[in-house]
Design a protein around this motif. Structure first.
Motif: not given
Ligand code: TYM
Length: 368
Positions: A236-252
């Motif tokens: 089977x093709x592997x399926x994915x579920x993607x999350x956003x990045x937790x930001x660091x403590x600096x700007x962006x």
């Protein structure tokens, strides 16, 4: 914006990534489908921290018809674990529990050795052991969790990696991963090893089921090439579920182990956490008086994101915090003090469980 498995830079535009990577947004219909199996929607789905997928709908349909799936995720052991890494793992544990399914977890000591000129294998292996403790501390069950240490377990992966490598051309690999003439050949072959655990369940049990991969979206290029060749190999093709990045403590920017001053590591001591938080970038104004008058901007504040991602489960309390921030009723000092306390409470419990994990870590090591 740059988003690759090895580098994330600039302001990440997640809508654009969905378009450019060719993934699917997680729709409300899909959320409903998930809820049928999990009762309540996990916070990370409800808040769209997991925002994109490939074939999650197909995996759920198959599951409804009696074909199970396995979970697969991993870590490149370049150093200690920070709370950003925990985001996809906490979610993975939730899915493991709700669907009572296996997790294959790959620790890529070889990858980190190959891509970093200064790394040595002794160190990346040691990091792999340390990182495994963090995973176990999150409460994964040993009977359903199979940790793969690449260099130690290469015999399990090698045949499958060869099957994969034979079917990916250099031209595809170069355009997917940006390889150059100066890239070492170990690195060029390496993606076949990250692909291999997608298919390992069949090798171990004879059962052909799809893998579902929860991870941040930086890992997606691996799955693009793996999905192309999976049917040719009878998987089977592997399926994915993607999350956003937790930001660091600096700007962006995302929280990244290569920037230790702006990352909260799971082994940080309380005074270190307090200091890092105290120096964090927020959406606050130059002076307290100005902020009381004009309010602040939580949408650019890293501290607010920590409440949003991990440390405020109540939507009502989160909305209250946001409102007080915007209205200038709560200043950054108070908010920072609260999050440092929450973080230190969380880390103290995590560190205790991590210590206990040392006694049971062998039970998680994948068996032949
Ligand atoms: P690595 O070590 O870079 O990252 C491990 C996992 O953490 C996710 N991640 C984050 N998630 C949220 N916020 C952040 N700031 C953040 N930083 C990292 C990554 O997406 C990843 O899920 N090559 C891989 C190791 C690997 C792997 C896998 C990862 C092998 N097989 C299968 C995911 C799935 C790596 O170096 O991950």
């Amino acid at each position: 914006m740059v988003v690759t498995p090895w580098e994330v830079k600039g302001k990440v535009d997640y809508e654009r990534l969905i378009r450019e990577f060719g993934t699917q947004p997680i729709t409300n219909d899909l959320l409903k489908k998930i809820t049928n199996h999990t009762d309540q929607l996990h916070l990370q789905l409800q808040r769209k921290i997991f925002f994109s997928h490939r074939d999650l709908d197909t995996v759920l349909d198959l599951y409804d018809k009696g074909t199970k799936f396995v979970l697969y995720t991993g870590r490149g052991p370049s150093g200690p674990i920070h709370i950003g890494h925990l985001v996809p793992w906490i979610f993975t544990r939730h899915i493991q529990e709700k669907f009572n399914t296996r997790l294959y977890f790959q620790l890529t000591d070889d990858e980190k050795y190959l891509i970093d000129d200064d790394a040595n294998l002794k160190e990346t292996r040691l990091n792999a052991y340390e990182n495994a403790l963090d995973l176990i501390a999150l409460g994964f069950k040993p009977e359903n969790t199979f940790i793969i240490y690449d260099t130690e377990d290469i015999d399990l992966l090698y045949e499958t990696a060869l099957e994969v490598a034979k079917r990916i051309t250099y031209s595809t690999a170069r355009s997917t991963f940006g390889f150059q003439d100066s890239t070492n050949i170990g690195w060029v072959f390496w993606p076949a090893l990250q692909a291999a655990p997608c298919f390992i369940h069949k090798k171990l049990t004879g059962e052909n089921v799809p893998a579902l991969i929860p991870a941040a979206i930086d890992q997606d290029p691996y799955w693009r090439v793996t999905r192309d060749i999976a049917p040719k190999l009878g998987y089977y093709k592997p399926a994915q579920i993607h999350c956003r990045f937790l930001p660091g403590l600096a700007a962006g920017g995302k929280m990244s182990a290569s920037q230790p001053e702006t990352s909260i590591f799971t082994m940080d001591k309380p005074d270190v956490v307090k200091k890092k938080i105290w120096n964090a970038f927020t959406g606050g104004k130059g002076t307290a008086a100005e902020q009381r008058k004009l309010g602040a901007d939580p949408s650019v504040c890293s501290i607010y994101q920590y409440y949003y991602y991990l440390f405020e489960e109540s939507d009502i309390k989160l909305a209250e915090r946001e409102h007080k921030c915007r209205a200038g009723e709560m200043l950054c000092g108070e908010c920072k003090k609260d999050i440092a306390e929450k973080l230190n409470t969380f880390l103290a419990a995590h560190q205790e469980r991590r210590e206990k994990a040392k006694d049971v870590i062998d039970q998680y090591h994948i068996k032949r």
